[in-house]
Design a protein around this motif. Structure first.
Motif, PDB file in Angstrom:
ATOM      1  N   ASP A  77      -1.643  11.670   8.311  1.00  0.00           N
ATOM      2  CA  ASP A  77      -3.000  11.128   8.148  1.00  0.00           C
ATOM      3  C   ASP A  77      -3.025  10.009   7.119  1.00  0.00           C
ATOM      4  O   ASP A  77      -3.671   8.970   7.324  1.00  0.00           O
ATOM      5  N   SER A  78      -2.358  10.212   5.999  1.00  0.00           N
ATOM      6  CA  SER A  78      -2.336   9.197   4.950  1.00  0.00           C
ATOM      7  C   SER A  78      -1.604   7.943   5.416  1.00  0.00           C
ATOM      8  O   SER A  78      -2.017   6.820   5.111  1.00  0.00           O
ATOM      9  N   PHE A 128       0.844  -1.194   0.000  1.00  0.00           N
ATOM     10  CA  PHE A 128       0.000   0.000   0.000  1.00  0.00           C
ATOM     11  C   PHE A 128       0.879   1.244   0.000  1.00  0.00           C
ATOM     12  O   PHE A 128       1.882   1.304   0.710  1.00  0.00           O
ATOM     13  N   GLY A 129       0.477   2.242  -0.782  1.00  0.00           N
ATOM     14  CA  GLY A 129       1.190   3.507  -0.795  1.00  0.00           C
ATOM     15  C   GLY A 129       0.430   4.553   0.003  1.00  0.00           C
ATOM     16  O   GLY A 129      -0.768   4.420   0.253  1.00  0.00           O
ATOM     17  N   PHE A 130       1.140   5.599   0.410  1.00  0.00           N
ATOM     18  CA  PHE A 130       0.507   6.718   1.123  1.00  0.00           C
ATOM     19  C   PHE A 130       1.224   8.003   0.736  1.00  0.00           C
ATOM     20  O   PHE A 130       2.358   7.980   0.246  1.00  0.00           O
ATOM     21  N   LYS A 131       0.566   9.134   0.937  1.00  0.00           N
ATOM     22  CA  LYS A 131       1.120  10.429   0.561  1.00  0.00           C
ATOM     23  C   LYS A 131       2.366  10.726   1.396  1.00  0.00           C
ATOM     24  O   LYS A 131       2.370  10.530   2.606  1.00  0.00           O
ATOM     25  N   VAL A 132       3.400  11.213   0.733  1.00  0.00           N
ATOM     26  CA  VAL A 132       4.632  11.552   1.421  1.00  0.00           C
ATOM     27  C   VAL A 132       4.406  12.737   2.361  1.00  0.00           C
ATOM     28  O   VAL A 132       3.612  13.636   2.069  1.00  0.00           O
ATOM     29  N   LYS A 133       5.028  12.683   3.513  1.00  0.00           N
ATOM     30  CA  LYS A 133       4.973  13.738   4.544  1.00  0.00           C
ATOM     31  C   LYS A 133       3.575  13.920   5.135  1.00  0.00           C
ATOM     32  O   LYS A 133       3.301  14.944   5.780  1.00  0.00           O
ATOM     33  N   SER A 134       2.701  12.942   4.932  1.00  0.00           N
ATOM     34  CA  SER A 134       1.337  13.033   5.457  1.00  0.00           C
ATOM     35  C   SER A 134       1.113  12.000   6.552  1.00  0.00           C
ATOM     36  O   SER A 134       1.048  10.799   6.277  1.00  0.00           O
ATOM     37  N   VAL A 158      -1.307   6.908   8.579  1.00  0.00           N
ATOM     38  CA  VAL A 158      -2.193   6.244   9.552  1.00  0.00           C
ATOM     39  C   VAL A 158      -3.274   5.453   8.830  1.00  0.00           C
ATOM     40  O   VAL A 158      -3.582   4.308   9.181  1.00  0.00           O
ATOM     41  N   GLU A 159      -3.837   6.055   7.795  1.00  0.00           N
ATOM     42  CA  GLU A 159      -4.891   5.393   7.013  1.00  0.00           C
ATOM     43  C   GLU A 159      -4.385   4.092   6.395  1.00  0.00           C
ATOM     44  O   GLU A 159      -5.077   3.065   6.419  1.00  0.00           O
ATOM     45  N   ALA A 160      -3.164   4.112   5.848  1.00  0.00           N
ATOM     46  CA  ALA A 160      -2.588   2.916   5.231  1.00  0.00           C
ATOM     47  C   ALA A 160      -2.324   1.829   6.280  1.00  0.00           C
ATOM     48  O   ALA A 160      -2.570   0.637   6.033  1.00  0.00           O
ATOM     49  N   ILE A 161      -1.835   2.227   7.442  1.00  0.00           N
ATOM     50  CA  ILE A 161      -1.559   1.265   8.514  1.00  0.00           C
ATOM     51  C   ILE A 161      -2.841   0.591   8.977  1.00  0.00           C
ATOM     52  O   ILE A 161      -2.911  -0.639   9.112  1.00  0.00           O
ATOM     53  N   ILE A 162      -3.871   1.400   9.219  1.00  0.00           N
ATOM     54  CA  ILE A 162      -5.153   0.858   9.689  1.00  0.00           C
ATOM     55  C   ILE A 162      -5.796  -0.017   8.614  1.00  0.00           C
ATOM     56  O   ILE A 162      -6.385  -1.068   8.918  1.00  0.00           O
ATOM     57  N   ARG A 163      -5.652   0.389   7.369  1.00  0.00           N
ATOM     58  CA  ARG A 163      -6.182  -0.424   6.264  1.00  0.00           C
ATOM     59  C   ARG A 163      -5.554  -1.806   6.278  1.00  0.00           C
ATOM     60  O   ARG A 163      -6.229  -2.816   6.101  1.00  0.00           O
ATOM     61  N   PHE A 164      -4.238  -1.851   6.537  1.00  0.00           N
ATOM     62  CA  PHE A 164      -3.541  -3.135   6.587  1.00  0.00           C
ATOM     63  C   PHE A 164      -3.958  -3.944   7.816  1.00  0.00           C
ATOM     64  O   PHE A 164      -4.197  -5.151   7.721  1.00  0.00           O
ATOM     65  N   ILE A 165      -4.056  -3.289   8.945  1.00  0.00           N
ATOM     66  CA  ILE A 165      -4.442  -3.977  10.186  1.00  0.00           C
ATOM     67  C   ILE A 165      -5.770  -4.705  10.017  1.00  0.00           C
ATOM     68  O   ILE A 165      -5.943  -5.836  10.485  1.00  0.00           O
ATOM     69  N   ASN A 166      -6.695  -4.065   9.331  1.00  0.00           N
ATOM     70  CA  ASN A 166      -8.051  -4.612   9.201  1.00  0.00           C
ATOM     71  C   ASN A 166      -8.205  -5.673   8.110  1.00  0.00           C
ATOM     72  O   ASN A 166      -9.295  -6.220   7.920  1.00  0.00           O
ATOM     73  N   LEU A 167      -7.123  -5.979   7.412  1.00  0.00           N
ATOM     74  CA  LEU A 167      -7.187  -7.038   6.400  1.00  0.00           C
ATOM     75  C   LEU A 167      -7.286  -8.409   7.071  1.00  0.00           C
ATOM     76  O   LEU A 167      -6.699  -8.636   8.130  1.00  0.00           O
ATOM     77  N   PRO A 168      -7.972  -9.366   6.451  1.00  0.00           N
ATOM     78  CA  PRO A 168      -7.966 -10.743   6.952  1.00  0.00           C
ATOM     79  C   PRO A 168      -6.552 -11.316   6.881  1.00  0.00           C
ATOM     80  O   PRO A 168      -5.752 -10.896   6.035  1.00  0.00           O
ATOM     81  N   ASP A 169      -6.250 -12.257   7.734  1.00  0.00           N
ATOM     82  CA  ASP A 169      -4.896 -12.830   7.783  1.00  0.00           C
ATOM     83  C   ASP A 169      -4.472 -13.439   6.451  1.00  0.00           C
ATOM     84  O   ASP A 169      -3.316 -13.295   6.036  1.00  0.00           O
ATOM     85  N   ASP A 170      -5.401 -14.114   5.777  1.00  0.00           N
ATOM     86  CA  ASP A 170      -5.036 -14.747   4.505  1.00  0.00           C
ATOM     87  C   ASP A 170      -4.733 -13.712   3.430  1.00  0.00           C
ATOM     88  O   ASP A 170      -3.906 -13.940   2.538  1.00  0.00           O
ATOM     89  N   LYS A 171      -5.370 -12.554   3.516  1.00  0.00           N
ATOM     90  CA  LYS A 171      -5.108 -11.476   2.554  1.00  0.00           C
ATOM     91  C   LYS A 171      -3.721 -10.882   2.803  1.00  0.00           C
ATOM     92  O   LYS A 171      -2.981 -10.594   1.849  1.00  0.00           O
TER      93      LYS A 171
END
Length: 364
Positions: free
Chosen positions: A313-314, A305-311, A316-329
């Motif tokens: 918020d972006s 996953f990519g996120f905006k440089v120096k952001s 955090v959004e990418a980290i949380i998006r990954f956290i919420n993925l199913p383990d198999d994903k």
């Protein structure tokens, strides 16, 4: 052939160019290396390289020191009389190139990234580009690690002769093997590997880690790398508050990659990020800034996953998006990364490119 390699420190040569040096020696070339003395001198000499010391102030801007470096390079070149010189990173590229021009020695240049002096527009960029024009003018081939860097140097008329695009330093697929994905889902581990400095996005990472830790108690942030700038007290504070775990510099990062669920790199600029290549090769998803040198190493939503440089918020959004993925994903993303490395970033591609250019020099 007698081949001289100029670099700014031994770790980069050993970790990312060892296989090239081994192949050059295997082909009966005499390989000389020059950089400031460090703990990697012995390791590189054990490969069969001959070492000559040069003092490169990686972050300094003192013209007297830089002039002394040119004189050192000239002295080394005249002493060993190499058939060709290989240079890496900005100061060896520039001042090594100037020394080669003065001594009329063929040389090949590797642009490992633009660097802060060029990324930050203004007087420093003009000075850096001017020096590059002088240093690269007679280079027989300038290797670029990503297309945007190549286009930038061409547009600025820094390079006018032969150029070649390579996949960064590549990755050793045999060393960074596909690892079994962590089955520990109670704690999700994110790993940062890099120099502890502003340009690597450390400010954004620390702020993002604090925000995420307040929402998710089952998340761990591990940081590895040299402290290049004044972050010592800040890291101690974040460690004390349980936000991050700082492990200092490590000779073997693979054991940390093996235990991680994903690698994070919020860097402002890169040539091609080796830590992302090594992580992906090991089957670990990567989260990285959407900047040149990072975006080439993963396919969005497929291997990272990519996120905006120096952001913050972006990020955090990418980290949380990954956290919420199913383990198999999560696991599937890691496997996709490994496949991408096998197809596009095998270190053998880089080695073969150098061998071809060296053979071309022999023929001419």
């Amino acid at each position: 052939m007698k081949i001289l390699v100029l670099a700014n420190f031994g770790m980069g040569l050993y970790k990312f160019r060892k296989e090239l040096l081994e192949e050059l020696i295997k082909q009966s070339n005499d390989v000389y290396i020059s950089f400031p003395h460090d703990e990697y001198v012995f390791k590189l000499k054990s490969l069969g390289c001959e070492y000559l010391e040069s003092n490169v102030d990686r972050r300094g801007t003192n013209p007297v020191t830089d002039m002394a470096l040119i004189l050192t390079y000239i002295k080394i070149i005249r002493r060993i009389k190499p058939d060709v010189v290989l240079t890496y990173t900005i100061k060896p590229n520039v001042y090594g190139g100037i020394a080669c021009r003065i001594t009329k020695t063929p040389y090949l240049t590797n642009i490992t990234g633009l660097g802060t002096s060029i990324e930050n527009k203004g007087l420093m960029q003009k000075v850096a580009l001017g020096l590059y024009r002088i240093g690269l003018k007679e280079s027989r081939c300038v290797f670029f690690q990503n297309e945007p860097n190549k286009q930038f140097f061409t547009k600025k008329k820094v390079v006018k002769r032969r150029t070649r695009l390579i996949p960064g330093s590549g990755v050793n697929l045999k060393h960074h093997v596909l690892e079994e994905y962590p089955n520990n889902t109670e704690t999700i581990k994110f790993l940062f590997i890099g120099r502890i400095m502003k340009a690597k996005g450390i400010d954004e990472l620390l702020k993002a880690a604090k925000i995420v830790k307040e929402k998710y108690l089952n998340v761990q942030f591990d940081l590895i790398g040299f402290i290049e700038e004044d972050y010592t007290e800040q890291l101690k504070e974040y460690e004390k508050n349980g936000v991050v775990n700082y492990h200092g510099p490590q000779n073997d990062v693979h054991k940390f990659i093996r235990k991680a669920h994903a690698t994070i790199l919020p860097s402002y600029h890169e040539g091609t990020a080796n830590v992302l290549l090594e992580s992906a090769s090991s089957g670990r998803p990567v989260l990285a800034s959407k900047v040149t040198g990072c975006i080439e190493t993963f396919d969005e939503g497929i291997s990272g996953f990519g996120f905006k440089v120096k952001s913050v918020d972006s990020l955090v959004e990418a980290i949380i998006r990954f956290i919420n993925l199913p383990d198999d994903k999560k696991k599937a993303i890691g496997i996709a990364g490994r496949k991408k490395m096998e197809k596009e970033f095998d270190r053998c591609i880089v080695i073969n490119a150098y061998i071809e250019e060296l053979n071309s020099l022999k023929e001419n």
